[in-house]
Design a protein around this motif. Structure first.
Motif, PDB file in Angstrom:
ATOM      1  N   TYR A   1       8.176   6.150   4.710  1.00  0.00           N
ATOM      2  CA  TYR A   1       7.580   5.258   3.571  1.00  0.00           C
ATOM      3  C   TYR A   1       7.946   5.774   2.540  1.00  0.00           C
ATOM      4  O   TYR A   1       7.024   4.679   1.678  1.00  0.00           O
ATOM      5  CB  TYR A   1       6.374   3.986   4.020  1.00  0.00           C
ATOM      6  CG  TYR A   1       6.627   3.537   5.493  1.00  0.00           C
ATOM      7  CD1 TYR A   1       6.753   2.376   5.258  1.00  0.00           C
ATOM      8  CD2 TYR A   1       5.998   4.162   6.402  1.00  0.00           C
ATOM      9  CE1 TYR A   1       6.620   1.955   6.742  1.00  0.00           C
ATOM     10  CE2 TYR A   1       5.937   3.999   8.008  1.00  0.00           C
ATOM     11  CZ  TYR A   1       6.235   2.664   7.782  1.00  0.00           C
ATOM     12  OH  TYR A   1       6.500   2.487   9.580  1.00  0.00           O
ATOM     13  N   GLU A   2       7.373   6.866   2.346  1.00  0.00           N
ATOM     14  CA  GLU A   2       7.614   8.193   0.877  1.00  0.00           C
ATOM     15  C   GLU A   2       8.764   8.604   0.520  1.00  0.00           C
ATOM     16  O   GLU A   2       9.039   9.308  -0.504  1.00  0.00           O
ATOM     17  CB  GLU A   2       6.828   8.641   0.886  1.00  0.00           C
ATOM     18  CG  GLU A   2       5.173   8.525   1.380  1.00  0.00           C
ATOM     19  CD  GLU A   2       4.065   9.140   1.194  1.00  0.00           C
ATOM     20  OE1 GLU A   2       4.626  10.324   0.991  1.00  0.00           O
ATOM     21  OE2 GLU A   2       3.056   8.983   1.785  1.00  0.00           O
ATOM     22  N   THR A   3       9.798   8.462   1.259  1.00  0.00           N
ATOM     23  CA  THR A   3      11.392   8.564   0.560  1.00  0.00           C
ATOM     24  C   THR A   3      12.167   6.934   0.704  1.00  0.00           C
ATOM     25  O   THR A   3      12.026   6.433   1.432  1.00  0.00           O
ATOM     26  CB  THR A   3      11.893   9.770   2.130  1.00  0.00           C
ATOM     27  OG1 THR A   3      12.934   9.832   1.982  1.00  0.00           O
ATOM     28  CG2 THR A   3      11.629   8.875   3.163  1.00  0.00           C
ATOM     29  N   LEU A   4      13.757   7.699  -0.824  1.00  0.00           N
ATOM     30  CA  LEU A   4      14.619   6.826  -0.329  1.00  0.00           C
ATOM     31  C   LEU A   4      15.510   6.913   0.420  1.00  0.00           C
ATOM     32  O   LEU A   4      16.707   5.990   0.524  1.00  0.00           O
ATOM     33  CB  LEU A   4      14.959   6.380  -1.859  1.00  0.00           C
ATOM     34  CG  LEU A   4      13.435   5.801  -3.309  1.00  0.00           C
ATOM     35  CD1 LEU A   4      14.359   5.982  -4.204  1.00  0.00           C
ATOM     36  CD2 LEU A   4      13.196   5.031  -2.471  1.00  0.00           C
TER      37      LEU A   4
ATOM     38  N   PRO B   1       8.646  -2.757   2.515  1.00  0.00           N
ATOM     39  CA  PRO B   1       7.190  -3.041   2.235  1.00  0.00           C
ATOM     40  C   PRO B   1       6.166  -3.829   1.857  1.00  0.00           C
ATOM     41  O   PRO B   1       6.241  -4.149   0.153  1.00  0.00           O
ATOM     42  CB  PRO B   1       6.760  -1.705   2.682  1.00  0.00           C
ATOM     43  CG  PRO B   1       7.363  -0.568   1.816  1.00  0.00           C
ATOM     44  CD  PRO B   1       8.654  -1.639   1.880  1.00  0.00           C
ATOM     45  N   ARG B   2       5.641  -5.078   1.785  1.00  0.00           N
ATOM     46  CA  ARG B   2       4.815  -5.712   0.589  1.00  0.00           C
ATOM     47  C   ARG B   2       3.360  -5.154   1.347  1.00  0.00           C
ATOM     48  O   ARG B   2       3.029  -4.314   1.881  1.00  0.00           O
ATOM     49  CB  ARG B   2       4.476  -7.185   1.681  1.00  0.00           C
ATOM     50  CG  ARG B   2       3.839  -7.687   2.919  1.00  0.00           C
ATOM     51  CD  ARG B   2       3.685  -9.336   3.298  1.00  0.00           C
ATOM     52  NE  ARG B   2       2.132  -9.003   2.019  1.00  0.00           N
ATOM     53  CZ  ARG B   2       2.216 -10.249   2.378  1.00  0.00           C
ATOM     54  NH1 ARG B   2       3.305 -11.544   2.987  1.00  0.00           N
ATOM     55  NH2 ARG B   2       1.263 -10.591   1.360  1.00  0.00           N
TER      56      ARG B   2
ATOM     57  N   LEU C   1      -7.125  -9.211   3.180  1.00  0.00           N
ATOM     58  CA  LEU C   1      -7.381  -8.543   4.576  1.00  0.00           C
ATOM     59  C   LEU C   1      -8.252  -7.011   3.846  1.00  0.00           C
ATOM     60  O   LEU C   1      -9.082  -6.477   4.487  1.00  0.00           O
ATOM     61  CB  LEU C   1      -6.054  -8.511   5.054  1.00  0.00           C
ATOM     62  CG  LEU C   1      -6.013  -7.346   6.226  1.00  0.00           C
ATOM     63  CD1 LEU C   1      -7.210  -7.061   6.901  1.00  0.00           C
ATOM     64  CD2 LEU C   1      -4.942  -6.745   6.483  1.00  0.00           C
ATOM     65  N   LEU C   2      -7.558  -6.935   2.344  1.00  0.00           N
ATOM     66  CA  LEU C   2      -7.874  -5.446   2.593  1.00  0.00           C
ATOM     67  C   LEU C   2      -9.417  -5.174   1.546  1.00  0.00           C
ATOM     68  O   LEU C   2      -9.786  -4.326   1.999  1.00  0.00           O
ATOM     69  CB  LEU C   2      -7.160  -4.931   0.644  1.00  0.00           C
ATOM     70  CG  LEU C   2      -7.543  -3.939  -0.336  1.00  0.00           C
ATOM     71  CD1 LEU C   2      -6.800  -2.930   1.069  1.00  0.00           C
ATOM     72  CD2 LEU C   2      -6.671  -3.699  -1.499  1.00  0.00           C
TER      73      LEU C   2
ATOM     74  N   SER D   1       0.179  -0.548   8.616  1.00  0.00           N
ATOM     75  CA  SER D   1      -0.278   0.947   8.781  1.00  0.00           C
ATOM     76  C   SER D   1      -0.894   1.834   7.460  1.00  0.00           C
ATOM     77  O   SER D   1      -1.783   1.891   6.934  1.00  0.00           O
ATOM     78  CB  SER D   1      -0.261   1.801   9.553  1.00  0.00           C
ATOM     79  OG  SER D   1      -1.377   1.423  11.498  1.00  0.00           O
ATOM     80  N   ASN D   2       0.379   1.402   7.227  1.00  0.00           N
ATOM     81  CA  ASN D   2       0.970   2.193   5.824  1.00  0.00           C
ATOM     82  C   ASN D   2       0.490   1.826   4.439  1.00  0.00           C
ATOM     83  O   ASN D   2      -0.184   1.884   3.289  1.00  0.00           O
ATOM     84  CB  ASN D   2       2.339   3.296   5.665  1.00  0.00           C
ATOM     85  CG  ASN D   2       2.715   3.319   4.531  1.00  0.00           C
ATOM     86  OD1 ASN D   2       2.187   5.092   4.890  1.00  0.00           O
ATOM     87  ND2 ASN D   2       3.229   3.924   3.635  1.00  0.00           N
ATOM     88  N   ALA D   3       0.400   0.365   4.781  1.00  0.00           N
ATOM     89  CA  ALA D   3       0.441  -0.751   3.154  1.00  0.00           C
ATOM     90  C   ALA D   3      -1.300  -0.783   3.239  1.00  0.00           C
ATOM     91  O   ALA D   3      -2.114  -0.837   2.183  1.00  0.00           O
ATOM     92  CB  ALA D   3       0.704  -1.915   3.753  1.00  0.00           C
TER      93      ALA D   3
END
Length: 310
Positions: free
Chosen positions: A166-169, A294-295, A301-302, A135-137
């Motif tokens: 998904y936006e923090t290390l 994440p890939r 698909l896109l 979903s995030n990808a």
């Protein structure tokens, strides 16, 4: 939804002065458009105030952006008579700062959308298949190709995940936030009542989101329970991602009579992409879908998702 007046831009964020239609009149608003899927805090220092904003009116902040950017903009536009933030789920503006008696913090202003509902893709599949990662990808991938559209990812589940996952290390922070925000409704004594109300709320939120977004993505968790039908009925398409081939049909049973199938993804742990069919819906074998690395979304698909955009 809005009437474009003008635009100011920089490499990371584009601000537009627009008008949002209320029940009594039009309201001045500032649309926040991220030209990149992820922006850094230095973007705050590069923003320019659109010259046509009228400081003798209120200002509505409109768009999907990090909390720190919203906080900065509320402070920066303090000279306006009042400042409000648009809540997409409630289809209303929430006043957060005011210097006039007409509006007080906490007041709400209903906004009337006037555009055709955008596409809404429900993403489903059994646990540990990669729903949240996919979903995030998709959100990132679509914005990377079409920075001119509004894309919103809504998580209608209580596992504590969000875009911040998904936006923090900081993996420890991510784990803590997931634990603290995993409310586990199914463990509550009156679980059936609470879960029914929960998905009823998210069905209404889904309807409102579609009225202002070009594309909305909905992560509804890992169980194809009929209690989620109210949310299903508010979507237009669905994607199934599953690491178990025998679990795919359950999602077809939940969604198939109400929505158009867009893709079935057989999730695998190894690096792989194989197209099995393209009609009547896309079916691929793809992986891995890992939170820690994440890939990107496979182009086949896109492209299928991009075809849904105006």
């Amino acid at each position: 939804m809005s009437d474009k007046i003008s635009a100011k831009s920089n490499p990371d964020v584009e601000l537009q002065a627009i008008a949002l239609r209320g029940s009594d009149r039009d309201y001045q608003a500032l649309a926040i458009n991220l030209t990149l899927p992820e922006i850094c805090p230095k973007a705050m220092c590069e923003l320019e105030i659109p010259a046509e904003l009228d400081w003798q009116q209120g200002v509505i902040l409109y768009g999907q952006a990090p909390i720190w950017l919203y906080s900065y903009l509320v402070e920066r536009y303090q000279d306006a008579l009042w400042v409000g933030c648009y809540d997409i789920r409630e289809k209303a503006v929430v006043v957060v700062k005011s210097s006039v008696p007409e509006w007080q913090p906490g007041d709400t202003i209903p906004i009337i959308p006037n555009n055709v509902p955008g596409a809404a893709i429900l993403v489903g599949g059994p646990p540990e298949s990669g729903k949240s990662v996919l979903s995030n990808a998709l959100r990132v991938g679509v914005l990377g190709k079409r920075a001119d559209v509004q894309v919103y990812l809504h998580r209608a589940n209580w596992d504590g995940e969000g875009n911040h996952t998904y936006e923090t290390l900081d993996s420890e922070l991510v784990a803590r936030l997931r634990k603290e925000n995993n409310v586990k409704l199914h463990h509550h004594p009156n679980a059936n009542e609470l879960i029914g109300r929960y998905f009823g709320y998210h069905a209404k939120a889904t309807e409102n989101i579609r009225k202002v977004m070009d594309l909305a993505l909905f992560d509804v968790g890992g169980v194809p329970d009929p209690v989620k039908t109210p949310v299903v009925e508010q979507c237009s398409h669905y994607i199934v991602i599953s690491r178990y081939p025998d679990k795919v049909q359950e999602w077809h049973d939940l969604c198939g009579e109400k929505l158009k199938p867009l893709a079935v993804i057989h999730s695998v742990q190894e690096e792989r992409l194989e197209v099995l069919q393209t009609e009547p819906f896309l079916e691929i074998v793809a992986g891995p879908w890992k939170r820690e690395s994440p890939r990107s979304v496979p182009d086949v698909l896109l492209q299928a998702v991009l075809k849904l955009l105006p």
